[in-house]
Scaffold this active site. Sequence first.
Site, PDB file in Angstrom:
ATOM      1  N   LYS A   1     -47.822 -22.663 -33.052  1.00 35.30           N
ATOM      2  CA  LYS A   1     -47.317 -22.026 -31.869  1.00 35.30           C
ATOM      3  C   LYS A   1     -47.259 -20.615 -32.566  1.00 35.30           C
ATOM      4  CE  LYS A   1     -43.448 -22.428 -28.430  1.00 35.30           C
ATOM      5  NZ  LYS A   1     -42.206 -22.969 -28.345  1.00 35.30           N
TER       6      LYS A   1
HETATM    7  O1  G3P Z   1     -39.686 -23.097 -24.669  1.00 34.37           O
HETATM    8  C1  G3P Z   1     -38.923 -21.690 -24.920  1.00 34.37           C
HETATM    9  C2  G3P Z   1     -37.402 -22.037 -24.861  1.00 34.37           C
HETATM   10  O2  G3P Z   1     -37.154 -22.551 -25.618  1.00 34.37           O
HETATM   11  C3  G3P Z   1     -36.722 -20.798 -24.374  1.00 34.37           C
HETATM   12  O3  G3P Z   1     -35.664 -21.403 -23.467  1.00 34.37           O
HETATM   13  O4  G3P Z   1     -33.643 -21.392 -22.251  1.00 34.37           O
HETATM   14  O5  G3P Z   1     -33.645 -20.440 -24.618  1.00 34.37           O
HETATM   15  O6  G3P Z   1     -34.742 -19.360 -22.595  1.00 34.37           O
HETATM   16  P1  G3P Z   1     -34.273 -20.722 -23.266  1.00 34.37           P
END
Ligand code: G3P
Length: 218
Positions: free
Chosen positions: A87
């Site tokens: 990644k």
């Molecule tokens: O895959 C990306 C993710 O971990 C971000 O999620 O909910 O932190 O915006 P969030």
Amino acid sequence: MKFFIDTANLKEIQEAHDLGVLDGVTTNPSLMAKEGISGHDNVMAHYKAICDIVDGDISAEVIAVDYEGIIREGEALAELHNNIVVKVPMIKDGVKAIKYFSDKGIRTNCTLIFSAGQALLAAKAGASYVSPFVGRLDDVGTDGLQLIQQIVQIYDNYGFQTEVLAASVRHVMHLLQCAEIGADVVTCPLNVITSLLNHPLTDSGLAKFLADHKKVNI
Ligand code: G3P
């Protein structure tokens, strides 16, 4: 559509795996930190442990933000297991590194995608996946799902092989709308996947079936 779980928590990964519908895992430095995983050896061991649970693509993120560092970390991650997808953040050196990895047959997930232009660039560099962050765009008053739609359309127009991995998917409606749009993958927390099980009519219907069965089987 593939279901990935967005966590570094082994218990949750195991639970999603045991449900029988899990296709892969995405992690990021915040999710690793949340589990208290630190230090090179522990981080590598943790990715190995994830690979032992799930036979599917496992995104492992580099920390470096310079070209040489990204290459060094990415190659080490890719060596860990065939299912590791490196990644890489959407930055200039990241795009150059994605091109390098792609030429070497190392699969990549270009993360922190917030515009169609970024997704187009990542696809041209040969990314295996792009991760547009739906929820984080919604957070700042921009329609995250519209971006998914735009990227799917652009990739379809030109037959890019890069898969659209909708990330920062926070609830069932996000997931279902990604499915309607035709995202290749969604990654989300375990509770979003298990929420798909729930409907009150299923609960009341099952209760009635069991009660009726009991009436004549005592
Ligand atoms: O895959 C990306 C993710 O971990 C971000 O999620 O909910 O932190 O915006 P969030």
